[in-house]
Design a protein around this motif. Structure first.
Motif, PDB file in Angstrom:
ATOM      1  N   PHE A  40       0.830  -1.213   0.000  1.00  0.00           N
ATOM      2  CA  PHE A  40       0.000   0.000   0.000  1.00  0.00           C
ATOM      3  C   PHE A  40       0.864   1.262   0.000  1.00  0.00           C
ATOM      4  O   PHE A  40       0.608   2.206  -0.751  1.00  0.00           O
ATOM      5  CB  PHE A  40      -0.927  -0.003   1.220  1.00  0.00           C
ATOM      6  N   LEU A  41       1.904   1.273   0.845  1.00  0.00           N
ATOM      7  CA  LEU A  41       2.756   2.461   0.929  1.00  0.00           C
ATOM      8  C   LEU A  41       3.678   2.606  -0.277  1.00  0.00           C
ATOM      9  O   LEU A  41       4.165   3.706  -0.558  1.00  0.00           O
ATOM     10  CB  LEU A  41       3.574   2.430   2.227  1.00  0.00           C
ATOM     11  N   PHE A  42       3.919   1.505  -0.970  1.00  0.00           N
ATOM     12  CA  PHE A  42       4.660   1.619  -2.229  1.00  0.00           C
ATOM     13  C   PHE A  42       3.801   2.340  -3.274  1.00  0.00           C
ATOM     14  O   PHE A  42       4.295   3.190  -4.021  1.00  0.00           O
ATOM     15  CB  PHE A  42       5.051   0.238  -2.745  1.00  0.00           C
ATOM     16  N   LEU A  43       2.522   1.989  -3.304  1.00  0.00           N
ATOM     17  CA  LEU A  43       1.610   2.610  -4.266  1.00  0.00           C
ATOM     18  C   LEU A  43       1.154   3.995  -3.818  1.00  0.00           C
ATOM     19  O   LEU A  43       0.833   4.847  -4.650  1.00  0.00           O
ATOM     20  CB  LEU A  43       0.388   1.707  -4.469  1.00  0.00           C
ATOM     21  N   ASN A  44       1.116   4.204  -2.493  1.00  0.00           N
ATOM     22  CA  ASN A  44       0.665   5.481  -1.943  1.00  0.00           C
ATOM     23  C   ASN A  44       1.635   5.953  -0.861  1.00  0.00           C
ATOM     24  O   ASN A  44       1.295   5.952   0.332  1.00  0.00           O
ATOM     25  CB  ASN A  44      -0.742   5.341  -1.343  1.00  0.00           C
ATOM     26  N   PRO A  45       2.844   6.327  -1.247  1.00  0.00           N
ATOM     27  CA  PRO A  45       3.859   6.716  -0.243  1.00  0.00           C
ATOM     28  C   PRO A  45       3.408   7.920   0.568  1.00  0.00           C
ATOM     29  O   PRO A  45       2.761   8.832   0.055  1.00  0.00           O
ATOM     30  CB  PRO A  45       5.093   7.029  -1.094  1.00  0.00           C
ATOM     31  N   VAL A  46       3.755   7.893   1.857  1.00  0.00           N
ATOM     32  CA  VAL A  46       3.413   9.013   2.732  1.00  0.00           C
ATOM     33  C   VAL A  46       4.112  10.277   2.269  1.00  0.00           C
ATOM     34  O   VAL A  46       3.518  11.366   2.222  1.00  0.00           O
ATOM     35  CB  VAL A  46       3.809   8.688   4.192  1.00  0.00           C
ATOM     36  N   ARG A  47       5.397  10.140   1.929  1.00  0.00           N
ATOM     37  CA  ARG A  47       6.221  11.253   1.460  1.00  0.00           C
ATOM     38  C   ARG A  47       7.238  10.707   0.468  1.00  0.00           C
ATOM     39  O   ARG A  47       7.422   9.489   0.367  1.00  0.00           O
ATOM     40  CB  ARG A  47       6.950  11.909   2.639  1.00  0.00           C
ATOM     41  N   PRO A  48       7.946  11.579  -0.239  1.00  0.00           N
ATOM     42  CA  PRO A  48       9.035  11.111  -1.110  1.00  0.00           C
ATOM     43  C   PRO A  48      10.101  10.394  -0.288  1.00  0.00           C
ATOM     44  O   PRO A  48      10.252  10.633   0.916  1.00  0.00           O
ATOM     45  CB  PRO A  48       9.571  12.408  -1.718  1.00  0.00           C
ATOM     46  N   LEU A  49      10.878   9.543  -0.943  1.00  0.00           N
ATOM     47  CA  LEU A  49      11.903   8.761  -0.249  1.00  0.00           C
ATOM     48  C   LEU A  49      12.881   9.627   0.525  1.00  0.00           C
ATOM     49  O   LEU A  49      13.319   9.266   1.622  1.00  0.00           O
ATOM     50  CB  LEU A  49      12.675   7.895  -1.253  1.00  0.00           C
ATOM     51  N   SER A  50      13.224  10.772  -0.031  1.00  0.00           N
ATOM     52  CA  SER A  50      14.181  11.658   0.633  1.00  0.00           C
ATOM     53  C   SER A  50      13.644  12.198   1.949  1.00  0.00           C
ATOM     54  O   SER A  50      14.407  12.697   2.783  1.00  0.00           O
ATOM     55  CB  SER A  50      14.543  12.824  -0.288  1.00  0.00           C
ATOM     56  N   GLU A  51      12.335  12.077   2.166  1.00  0.00           N
ATOM     57  CA  GLU A  51      11.725  12.598   3.386  1.00  0.00           C
ATOM     58  C   GLU A  51      11.295  11.503   4.354  1.00  0.00           C
ATOM     59  O   GLU A  51      10.728  11.798   5.415  1.00  0.00           O
ATOM     60  CB  GLU A  51      10.515  13.476   3.030  1.00  0.00           C
ATOM     61  N   VAL A  52      11.560  10.240   4.000  1.00  0.00           N
ATOM     62  CA  VAL A  52      11.223   9.141   4.919  1.00  0.00           C
ATOM     63  C   VAL A  52      12.436   8.295   5.293  1.00  0.00           C
ATOM     64  O   VAL A  52      12.392   7.543   6.270  1.00  0.00           O
ATOM     65  CB  VAL A  52      10.128   8.215   4.324  1.00  0.00           C
ATOM     66  N   CYS A  53      13.528   8.397   4.524  1.00  0.00           N
ATOM     67  CA  CYS A  53      14.714   7.594   4.823  1.00  0.00           C
ATOM     68  C   CYS A  53      15.355   8.063   6.127  1.00  0.00           C
ATOM     69  O   CYS A  53      15.186   9.206   6.541  1.00  0.00           O
ATOM     70  CB  CYS A  53      15.712   7.635   3.674  1.00  0.00           C
ATOM     71  N   ILE A  54      16.080   7.155   6.782  1.00  0.00           N
ATOM     72  CA  ILE A  54      16.684   7.456   8.079  1.00  0.00           C
ATOM     73  C   ILE A  54      18.197   7.620   7.945  1.00  0.00           C
ATOM     74  O   ILE A  54      18.861   6.857   7.248  1.00  0.00           O
ATOM     75  CB  ILE A  54      16.354   6.346   9.116  1.00  0.00           C
ATOM     76  N   SER A  55      18.726   8.644   8.597  1.00  0.00           N
ATOM     77  CA  SER A  55      20.161   8.898   8.607  1.00  0.00           C
ATOM     78  C   SER A  55      20.517   9.565   9.926  1.00  0.00           C
ATOM     79  O   SER A  55      19.638  10.018  10.671  1.00  0.00           O
ATOM     80  CB  SER A  55      20.566   9.803   7.434  1.00  0.00           C
ATOM     81  N   VAL A  56      21.805   9.638  10.208  1.00  0.00           N
ATOM     82  CA  VAL A  56      22.253  10.330  11.422  1.00  0.00           C
ATOM     83  C   VAL A  56      21.836  11.797  11.361  1.00  0.00           C
ATOM     84  O   VAL A  56      21.341  12.363  12.345  1.00  0.00           O
ATOM     85  CB  VAL A  56      23.785  10.223  11.575  1.00  0.00           C
ATOM     86  N   ASN A  57      22.003  12.393  10.209  1.00  0.00           N
ATOM     87  CA  ASN A  57      21.681  13.813  10.061  1.00  0.00           C
ATOM     88  C   ASN A  57      20.197  14.079  10.291  1.00  0.00           C
ATOM     89  O   ASN A  57      19.826  14.993  11.037  1.00  0.00           O
ATOM     90  CB  ASN A  57      22.089  14.297   8.666  1.00  0.00           C
ATOM     91  N   GLU A  58      19.348  13.269   9.655  1.00  0.00           N
ATOM     92  CA  GLU A  58      17.907  13.499   9.752  1.00  0.00           C
ATOM     93  C   GLU A  58      17.321  12.987  11.064  1.00  0.00           C
ATOM     94  O   GLU A  58      16.466  13.633  11.663  1.00  0.00           O
ATOM     95  CB  GLU A  58      17.194  12.823   8.568  1.00  0.00           C
ATOM     96  N   GLY A  59      17.787  11.822  11.509  1.00  0.00           N
ATOM     97  CA  GLY A  59      17.207  11.223  12.699  1.00  0.00           C
ATOM     98  C   GLY A  59      17.744  11.804  13.992  1.00  0.00           C
ATOM     99  O   GLY A  59      16.976  12.123  14.904  1.00  0.00           O
TER     100      GLY A  59
END
Length: 242
Positions: A40-59
């Motif tokens: 479902f989330l592949f077909l209807n992603p909450v946000r673009p990948l750049s806004e859901v991926c996890i990193s030290v900087n973002e997390g």
């Protein structure tokens, strides 16, 4: 996510075909729910990948903790989804029947968040060890970290098995480590730290304190609810009597 529009998602179609071959009635409820959520989330992603991926900087630095929940259930493309969900299908069928659905759902939820935390710790360590701040920007997405953790659990509960990796017969005890290196060599773009985080969390559960902590937490929650019921019941009776 506009790149998915206007083309046939062959990986998604193949995944749906494989699921139909197994039969929905043969897939345990939690496993089926995980498959459905990721599709479902592949077909209807909450946000673009750049806004859901996890990193030290973002997390860690930007405190975008919601990415710990979003990153495992979003995928880069249809083949990324296919390989992860096919792996989830077979691991889920084996483990959910053994561990029972409620506990298996608890494991999936805890592992999904904890692996993101361990991933950030590993990337932060690489920053310090290699003196390379670029590791703070490495952003991971996908369910594969959880799958590596489930692989550790599956090997733990089904010892003595042999896995075939690149034509080599490997004892299940070491299979996850060999697969970790093999995947990184074959697909350098995959997240080595993310997969390693999954293995470490799996080992924390099978050999470390994680399982005991999870049981203690459920026991505490049950005790609190039971205690509140005992306290509330007499008050209810008094109110009714009045």
């Amino acid at each position: 996510m506009q790149r998915r529009q206007g083309r046939v998602n062959a990986g998604l179609l193949l995944l749906l075909y494989q699921i139909s071959q197994v039969g929905l009635q043969n897939i345990p409820s939690v496993t089926l729910g995980v498959l459905a959520l990721n599709i479902f989330l592949f077909l209807n992603p909450v946000r673009p990948l750049s806004e859901v991926c996890i990193s030290v900087n973002e997390g860690f630095y930007r405190k975008n903790w919601q990415r710990l929940l979003l990153s495992p259930v979003h995928h880069a493309d249809d083949w990324h989804l296919y390989y992860n969900m096919i792996s989830m299908l077979w691991k889920g069928i084996m483990l959910e029947k053994k561990l029972k659905s409620i506990w298996f759902a608890y494991i999936i939820a805890v592992f999904s968040v904890l692996i993101g935390v361990v991933y950030m710790v590993l990337e932060f360590m690489l920053v310090k060890i290699l003196d390379d701040p670029s590791y703070e920007m490495h952003c991971a997405v996908g369910f594969s970290g959880v799958l590596f953790a489930l692989k550790v659990l599956n090997n733990h509960y089904n010892p003595g098995r042999v896995s075939s990796i690149l034509g080599l017969q490997i004892s299940s005890k070491y299979a996850c480590w060999v697969e970790l290196v093999a995947i990184h060599l074959i697909s350098p773009g995959t997240s080595f730290a993310g997969h390693l985080a999954g293995i470490l969390v799996g080992l924390m559960y099978t050999m470390g304190p994680l399982k005991k902590i999870m049981k203690a937490c459920t026991g505490y929650i049950f005790h609190r609810r039971f205690h509140r019921t005992l306290v509330i019941q007499p008050v209810t009776h008094v109110c009714l009597a009045v």
